[in-house]
Design a protein around this motif. Structure first.
Motif, PDB file in Angstrom:
ATOM      1  N   THR A  39      -5.043  10.772 -12.578  1.00  0.00           N
ATOM      2  CA  THR A  39      -5.039  11.267 -11.489  1.00  0.00           C
ATOM      3  C   THR A  39      -6.309  10.968 -10.957  1.00  0.00           C
ATOM      4  O   THR A  39      -7.473  10.922 -11.470  1.00  0.00           O
ATOM      5  N   TRP A  40      -6.238  10.941  -9.287  1.00  0.00           N
ATOM      6  CA  TRP A  40      -7.517  11.146  -8.542  1.00  0.00           C
ATOM      7  C   TRP A  40      -8.782  12.161  -8.811  1.00  0.00           C
ATOM      8  O   TRP A  40      -8.295  13.608  -8.692  1.00  0.00           O
ATOM      9  N   GLY A  41      -9.966  10.792  -9.644  1.00  0.00           N
ATOM     10  CA  GLY A  41     -10.843  12.221  -9.485  1.00  0.00           C
ATOM     11  C   GLY A  41     -12.130  11.407  -8.563  1.00  0.00           C
ATOM     12  O   GLY A  41     -11.883  10.782  -7.664  1.00  0.00           O
TER      13      GLY A  41
ATOM     14  N   PHE B  32       0.695  -1.015  -0.114  1.00  0.00           N
ATOM     15  CA  PHE B  32       0.067  -0.070   0.105  1.00  0.00           C
ATOM     16  C   PHE B  32       0.537   1.185   0.030  1.00  0.00           C
ATOM     17  O   PHE B  32       1.587   1.503   0.661  1.00  0.00           O
ATOM     18  N   PRO B  33       0.883   2.221  -0.288  1.00  0.00           N
ATOM     19  CA  PRO B  33       1.487   3.128  -0.919  1.00  0.00           C
ATOM     20  C   PRO B  33       1.636   4.632   0.326  1.00  0.00           C
ATOM     21  O   PRO B  33       2.825   5.308  -0.051  1.00  0.00           O
ATOM     22  N   GLY B  34       0.257   4.394   0.759  1.00  0.00           N
ATOM     23  CA  GLY B  34      -0.173   5.531   1.567  1.00  0.00           C
ATOM     24  C   GLY B  34      -1.537   6.243   0.609  1.00  0.00           C
ATOM     25  O   GLY B  34      -1.053   6.232  -0.006  1.00  0.00           O
ATOM     26  N   ARG B  35      -1.737   6.785   1.977  1.00  0.00           N
ATOM     27  CA  ARG B  35      -3.015   7.829   1.671  1.00  0.00           C
ATOM     28  C   ARG B  35      -3.456   9.110   0.327  1.00  0.00           C
ATOM     29  O   ARG B  35      -3.754   9.201   0.759  1.00  0.00           O
ATOM     30  N   LYS B  36      -1.504   9.407   0.918  1.00  0.00           N
ATOM     31  CA  LYS B  36      -1.514  10.926   0.289  1.00  0.00           C
ATOM     32  C   LYS B  36      -1.438  11.047  -1.462  1.00  0.00           C
ATOM     33  O   LYS B  36      -1.556  11.754  -1.473  1.00  0.00           O
ATOM     34  N   TYR B  37      -1.364   9.947  -2.261  1.00  0.00           N
ATOM     35  CA  TYR B  37      -1.602   9.170  -2.824  1.00  0.00           C
ATOM     36  C   TYR B  37      -2.910   9.751  -3.704  1.00  0.00           C
ATOM     37  O   TYR B  37      -3.041   9.391  -4.747  1.00  0.00           O
ATOM     38  N   PHE B  38      -4.069   9.328  -2.710  1.00  0.00           N
ATOM     39  CA  PHE B  38      -5.460   9.004  -3.497  1.00  0.00           C
ATOM     40  C   PHE B  38      -6.071  10.792  -2.876  1.00  0.00           C
ATOM     41  O   PHE B  38      -7.071  10.353  -2.086  1.00  0.00           O
ATOM     42  N   ARG B  39      -5.876  12.049  -2.918  1.00  0.00           N
ATOM     43  CA  ARG B  39      -6.057  12.977  -2.228  1.00  0.00           C
ATOM     44  C   ARG B  39      -6.449  13.742  -3.687  1.00  0.00           C
ATOM     45  O   ARG B  39      -5.958  12.969  -4.667  1.00  0.00           O
ATOM     46  N   ALA B  40      -7.187  14.036  -3.132  1.00  0.00           N
ATOM     47  CA  ALA B  40      -7.514  15.450  -4.867  1.00  0.00           C
ATOM     48  C   ALA B  40      -6.322  16.514  -5.379  1.00  0.00           C
ATOM     49  O   ALA B  40      -5.663  16.874  -4.645  1.00  0.00           O
ATOM     50  N   GLY B  41      -6.693  16.506  -6.758  1.00  0.00           N
ATOM     51  CA  GLY B  41      -5.473  16.352  -7.641  1.00  0.00           C
ATOM     52  C   GLY B  41      -4.338  15.775  -7.504  1.00  0.00           C
ATOM     53  O   GLY B  41      -3.568  16.078  -8.065  1.00  0.00           O
ATOM     54  N   ALA B  42      -4.106  14.359  -6.570  1.00  0.00           N
ATOM     55  CA  ALA B  42      -2.549  13.874  -6.957  1.00  0.00           C
ATOM     56  C   ALA B  42      -3.038  12.660  -7.695  1.00  0.00           C
ATOM     57  O   ALA B  42      -4.501  12.969  -8.860  1.00  0.00           O
ATOM     58  N   SER B  43      -1.777  12.750  -9.106  1.00  0.00           N
ATOM     59  CA  SER B  43      -1.623  12.240 -10.116  1.00  0.00           C
ATOM     60  C   SER B  43       0.018  11.927  -9.831  1.00  0.00           C
ATOM     61  O   SER B  43       0.657  11.982  -9.553  1.00  0.00           O
ATOM     62  N   ASN B  44      -0.592   9.949 -10.052  1.00  0.00           N
ATOM     63  CA  ASN B  44       0.372   9.439 -10.255  1.00  0.00           C
ATOM     64  C   ASN B  44       0.117   8.316 -10.441  1.00  0.00           C
ATOM     65  O   ASN B  44      -0.758   7.685 -10.355  1.00  0.00           O
ATOM     66  N   GLU B  45       0.902   6.750 -10.296  1.00  0.00           N
ATOM     67  CA  GLU B  45       0.719   5.925 -10.696  1.00  0.00           C
ATOM     68  C   GLU B  45       0.170   5.182  -9.899  1.00  0.00           C
ATOM     69  O   GLU B  45      -0.456   4.214 -10.538  1.00  0.00           O
ATOM     70  N   HIS B  46       0.018   5.084  -9.497  1.00  0.00           N
ATOM     71  CA  HIS B  46      -0.702   4.195  -7.820  1.00  0.00           C
ATOM     72  C   HIS B  46      -1.706   4.615  -8.310  1.00  0.00           C
ATOM     73  O   HIS B  46      -2.944   3.667  -8.106  1.00  0.00           O
TER      74      HIS B  46
END
Length: 537
Positions: free
Chosen positions: A500-502, A462-476
């Motif tokens: 991009t998380w949406g 699990f990469p961490g909640r920080k990667y799934f917040r509004a505006g986040a864009s990453n491979e996870h």
């Protein structure tokens, strides 16, 4: 340069001893937590912040809980200086440092216990103390994705010193490590293989050429007591216990006496000439040296044995009737006459200017030469040299050197080489409590090389909640979306998953959470460790 993401302050931690405003560090993406023990019973002063970790856990023995103090953001390197420009970013900028107040040393534990000084002995830590550390590790896993895994070997102190338990990682393994480990698992602090090391016969040899068993000039790691008085640090004989080649993130340190290359975390014995409060001498890592504040304790530049007719003649005089006593007194018993007069004329000028400039090698006298320096007080006999520049030079070859005294003299500068904390802390129980806090099973993210043969697909960490917040864009985010579609929970995507998380991602995650009885009470659409584990199982 990395960018900090996710929450940076551990909930409930005090900022009464906050040092980041005075000693800014580098932003980093944390994926490692290193645990230390302070070997003390109260919150350390950390030299006013010059050697502080990210957080310190202080046991409140009456309340049976840990009180946390935060000194730097979770994703700010706990160093005294901003990383110097032009440096190379390496995988060493990924560590959150945590100090646990207490001891891992059984001798210290016995001493404090006999004197009635309440403390935590971390190898036998009470359950409430382990739970306090475990909750922090669970938070680091949930918010920053630090794997709840680590080395299996946590040998007891003092065998953990100098890799006595075989627990220390190689440089290559450390560069790829992610998870939780102890200070004793981190590769030794080290110097460049060409660095001259002062040996017991008062000659200098390349660090890379030293062999296990070689005798060196060393000194006390910490101040010692002589009776009821503070005896300071004293020079001692030491022995090389390990020397292995490798590569580590390094710095070039320029002083008024020359240059030396050492690993970023290599500690030097440093004086603070302008300190108004706190200690005036302390251990400071290469990366934390400040030209405006620090002077490294130094015996002077390495010398070369003199190979001249006069030096050979003087060596013969000393061998014939020379003597050496504790405290640095030495000489020869010769009647006044031609020999004494000639010797005086040959040596008076150079010895008056600098005794090390005149270096005869009396072969009979040298075996007892340790009487001249062993037991001498470092503070009374040794000067220091100003730090002029500290330059980050990236990965460099090193000699991973260990000694039984934990100290040695490198290029004339007094330094430290190894560490053994936090000893035999119950790491398995720590992980069990952390996973229980997150409702995770015991088949978490243990590295493949330490696990039995896998019989089922491995769940990605699990990469961490920080990667799934509004505006986040990453491979996870993309990986999560693809797995949602694969499991039949992609109805809210109009085109398909992206990086991009949406809102579509959140709604699809919520649908999956509602489908699982373990998650129905917390179906908010935001993935946590348990949602991730169930989705990829």
């Amino acid at each position: 340069m990395s960018t900090k993401t996710g929450p940076q302050r551990y909930p409930g931690a005090s900022r009464a001893n906050w040092y980041q405003d005075d000693f800014g560090g580098d932003a980093m993406q944390v994926n490692v937590v290193v645990l230390h023990t302070t070997e003390g019973r109260s919150l350390p002063g950390y030299g006013g912040g010059t050697s502080a970790p990210n957080l310190t856990a202080v046991p409140d023995l009456g309340a049976k809980k840990l009180k946390w103090y935060q000194h730097f953001d979770v994703e700010t390197s706990s160093r005294a200086l901003v990383n110097l420009g032009g440096g190379v970013e390496t995988n060493t900028l990924n560590v959150c440092q945590v100090e646990l107040v207490g001891t891992c040393d059984p001798k210290t534990h016995t001493k404090w216990k006999n004197s009635g000084d309440a403390h935590v002995y971390w190898p036998e830590a009470p359950e409430w103390a382990l739970l306090g550390v475990a909750r922090f590790l669970a938070w680091m896993h949930e918010e920053h994705g630090v794997p709840l895994s680590g080395p299996r070997a946590w040998p007891a102190y003092p065998s953990s010193y100098a890799n006595g338990g075989g627990q220390r990682m190689s440089g290559a393994k450390w560069e790829g490590f992610k998870g939780v480990c102890g200070h004793m698992h981190v590769p030794e602090n080290c110097v460049h293989p060409d660095t001259p090391i002062l040996c017991g016969d008062l000659t200098w040899r390349r660090a890379g050429d030293l062999q296990v068993g070689d005798e060196i000039v060393s000194f006390d790691e910490e101040t010692v007591k002589i009776g009821n008085a503070n005896g300071g640090r004293r020079y001692r004989r030491g022995t090389v216990t390990r020397n292995e080649p490798g590569t580590k993130d390094s710095y070039r340190i320029t002083t008024t006496e020359g240059e030396v290359v050492a690993s970023a975390d290599h500690p030097w014995l440093v004086r603070f000439p302008h300190a108004n409060r706190g200690p005036r001498i302390a251990w400071v890592a290469s990366k934390d040296l400040d030209p405006l504040k620090h002077r490294i304790v130094s015996i002077g530049r390495p010398w070369v044995p003199e190979d001249t007719r006069v030096a050979g003649w003087m060596a013969g005089v000393l061998d014939a009737d020379g003597h050496a006593f504790a405290g640095g007194r030495h000489g020869a018993r010769e009647e006044a006459g031609r020999v004494t007069a000639a010797a005086t004329a040959a040596t008076s000028t150079s010895v008056a200017n600098n005794p090390k400039d005149f270096t005869p090698r009396p072969e009979r006298l040298l075996p007892v030469a340790a009487r001249m320096w062993e037991g001498a007080a470092v503070g009374e006999t040794t000067g220091d040299t100003a730090v002029l520049q500290v330059e980050h030079i990236g990965l460099q070859p090193i000699a991973s050197l260990s000694t039984d005294t934990h100290t040695y003299v490198a290029d004339g500068l007094l330094c430290h080489n190894t560490h053994g904390d936090p000893g035999a802390i119950d790491f398995a129980r720590l992980l069990k409590h952390a996973k229980s806090d997150l409702d995770l099973g015991d088949d978490g993210d243990e590295p493949e090389e330490t696990k039995p043969e896998q019989t089922k697909p491995k769940v990605p960490a699990f990469p961490g909640r920080k990667y799934f917040r509004a505006g986040a864009s990453n491979e996870h985010v993309l990986r999560l979306g693809k797995q949602l579609v694969k499991r039949g929970f992609g109805d809210h995507y109009k085109v398909g998953p992206s990086k991009t998380w949406g809102e579509a991602d959140r709604l699809n995650v919520r649908d999956f959470q509602k489908s699982r009885p373990e998650l129905r009470g917390d179906a908010d659409g935001h993935p946590g460790p348990l949602t991730w584990r169930l989705l990829f199982s």
